[in-house]
Design a protein around this motif. Structure first.
Motif, short mmCIF file in Angstrom:
data_model
loop_
_atom_site.label_atom_id
_atom_site.label_comp_id
_atom_site.label_asym_id
_atom_site.label_seq_id
_atom_site.Cartn_x
_atom_site.Cartn_y
_atom_site.Cartn_z
N UNK B 57 36.27 87.78 37.84
CA UNK B 57 37.72 87.90 38.06
C UNK B 57 38.46 86.62 37.69
N UNK B 58 37.72 85.50 37.63
CA UNK B 58 38.39 84.25 37.29
C UNK B 58 38.30 83.93 35.81
N UNK B 59 37.06 83.93 35.25
CA UNK B 59 36.90 83.44 33.88
C UNK B 59 36.57 84.54 32.87
N UNK B 60 36.29 85.79 33.35
CA UNK B 60 36.01 86.94 32.49
C UNK B 60 34.68 86.84 31.75
N UNK B 61 33.80 85.94 32.21
CA UNK B 61 32.42 85.95 31.78
C UNK B 61 31.75 87.16 32.43
N UNK B 62 30.58 87.58 31.93
CA UNK B 62 29.89 88.69 32.59
C UNK B 62 29.42 88.23 33.97
N UNK B 63 29.45 89.16 34.93
CA UNK B 63 29.14 88.83 36.32
C UNK B 63 28.52 90.04 37.00
N UNK B 64 27.80 89.78 38.10
CA UNK B 64 27.30 90.90 38.90
C UNK B 64 27.96 90.92 40.27
N UNK B 65 28.92 90.01 40.45
CA UNK B 65 29.70 90.00 41.69
C UNK B 65 31.16 89.78 41.26
N UNK B 66 32.05 89.48 42.21
CA UNK B 66 33.44 89.28 41.80
C UNK B 66 33.57 88.10 40.86
N UNK B 67 32.73 87.08 41.11
CA UNK B 67 32.73 85.94 40.20
C UNK B 67 31.38 85.81 39.53
N UNK B 68 31.36 85.14 38.36
CA UNK B 68 30.13 85.00 37.59
C UNK B 68 29.28 83.87 38.14
N UNK B 69 28.06 83.77 37.63
CA UNK B 69 27.12 82.77 38.12
C UNK B 69 27.65 81.35 37.91
N UNK B 70 28.39 81.13 36.83
CA UNK B 70 28.94 79.79 36.57
C UNK B 70 30.01 79.46 37.62
N UNK B 71 30.94 80.38 37.83
CA UNK B 71 32.03 80.14 38.78
C UNK B 71 31.50 80.00 40.21
N UNK B 72 30.39 80.68 40.51
CA UNK B 72 29.83 80.64 41.87
C UNK B 72 29.00 79.38 42.13
N UNK B 73 28.67 78.64 41.05
CA UNK B 73 27.79 77.48 41.19
C UNK B 73 28.62 76.25 41.58
N UNK B 74 28.46 75.73 42.81
CA UNK B 74 29.30 74.61 43.26
C UNK B 74 29.02 73.31 42.51
N UNK B 75 27.85 73.25 41.80
CA UNK B 75 27.53 72.01 41.08
C UNK B 75 28.29 71.88 39.76
N UNK B 76 28.93 72.96 39.30
CA UNK B 76 29.64 72.90 38.02
C UNK B 76 30.91 72.06 38.20
N UNK B 77 31.23 71.29 37.17
CA UNK B 77 32.43 70.46 37.16
C UNK B 77 33.66 71.36 37.11
N UNK B 78 34.47 71.35 38.20
CA UNK B 78 35.60 72.27 38.31
C UNK B 78 36.83 71.76 37.55
N UNK B 79 36.70 70.63 36.87
CA UNK B 79 37.89 70.05 36.21
C UNK B 79 37.89 70.25 34.69
N UNK B 80 36.86 70.90 34.15
CA UNK B 80 36.80 71.14 32.71
C UNK B 80 36.69 72.64 32.47
N UNK B 81 37.50 73.16 31.55
CA UNK B 81 37.40 74.58 31.17
C UNK B 81 37.12 74.66 29.68
N UNK B 82 36.04 75.35 29.35
CA UNK B 82 35.68 75.58 27.95
C UNK B 82 36.15 77.00 27.60
N UNK B 83 37.07 77.10 26.61
CA UNK B 83 37.65 78.39 26.25
C UNK B 83 36.87 79.00 25.09
N UNK B 84 36.30 80.17 25.30
CA UNK B 84 35.52 80.84 24.25
C UNK B 84 36.08 82.25 24.01
#
Lengths: 197, 197
Positions: B57-84
């Motif tokens: 629902x946030x980044x439109x990557x494939x997901x099996x929940x409301x958010x994808x595995x990347x968005x759900x991972x708290x270790x990911x840097x929340x200040x950079x967005x890679x647009x694909x």
């Protein structure tokens, strides 16, 4: 990072023959975006093949009943048997629309390297048919490679005592091919099998 | 002549991207001879993708929940967005193991020929995220082709007023490639983007 279900599908697809990792991920994304009905049809077709398809009790071609569509067709010439290695070879011969007889699928070819001898092939069943059916010609249509040739030679000898005419598919230049690029063995065979015009 | 079920499967398989008629019949015979469990796994994986996989629902990557595995991972840097452009591009960037930020999947690229304008892409959603999230850099990772470049140029302009740094992936010679065989455009880009050593 990928969702588990998509990754599972990529791995399953990549294990199919002729599908590499890139092809598998391309197909997986196609499935993801395809209409549900299309995927249902594919799933249904996969399940149906495993449930319905078996081997013909007479010729060992693929069938959905005790006998295959060729054996069940009364218009087929019951006096000619074309001997092939695999059911897919039946498909290849049928595509020519030139053959109207029956088949016998051996289930492979003689290959000492892979440990496949005459006993692993359905040769006994072929001899049984030649004793019971009114066969006037046996066409040996095994592959034109070492294993296929060895199998054809073996069968020709095994059938010699039965006094039924045995023929072999012609070897030669592929139609539409180029003489310049033909390999020596094929060109030798083409010379050997030359015909008067 | 083929059994209906096998023929159906060949036709369904041949409609998949990258699978031709020969590949389809090869896979169909593989399925026919494969253990039932293997085919069940493939059927299950196909169904699971259609049932479970949706878009984050946030980044439109494939997901099996409301958010994808990347968005759900708290270790990911929340200040950079890679647009694909597509979820498969997320997979490609993830394979490098060099990127630890978030993504935004546009769902395609601007292409007047195919009638795809900025409104058909998830650009409004990207602007919304830039207003709401603490983003310090946007990396434009659209494809290095005409549509991808047009999309990157459009986005760079659209983001100018937001005062967030916008970068673009470098173009240049592919690693392991050969200068001699590089096309002129790639070589021009490699020259343009040359770096001091």
């Amino acid at each position: 990072m990928f969702s588990g279900a998509l990754q599972d599908l990529v791995e399953e697809l990549a294990s199919l023959p002729g599908v590499g990792p890139k092809g598998a991920s391309r197909i997986a994304f196609h499935v993801l975006n395809a209409p549900a009905e299309e995927v249902d049809r594919l799933v249904g077709a996969l399940s149906a093949v495993k449930e319905k398809v078996r081997l013909c009790e007479r010729c060992f071609n693929v069938a959905e009943a005790e006998r295959c569509a060729v054996c069940l067709d009364p218009r087929r010439d019951q006096t000619v048997i074309c001997v092939v290695e695999e059911p897919k070879d039946v498909m290849a011969v049928e595509r020519t629309r030139e053959y109207h007889g029956l088949y016998h699928v051996l289930g492979g070819a003689i290959s000492p390297i892979r440990g496949i001898g005459p006993d692993q092939l359905r040769i006994r069943e072929l001899l049984g048919r030649l004793g019971a059916e009114p066969v006037a010609e046996v066409i040996l249509a095994t592959d034109p490679n070492i294993e296929g040739e060895a199998t054809a030679t073996y069968l020709a000898r095994a059938l010699r005592t039965l006094e039924v005419p045995v023929t072999r598919l012609a070897s030669g230049l592929p139609v539409g091919g180029d003489l310049e690029y033909a390999d020596e063995v094929t060109l030798s065979r083409a010379l050997e099998g030359r015909r008067t015009l």
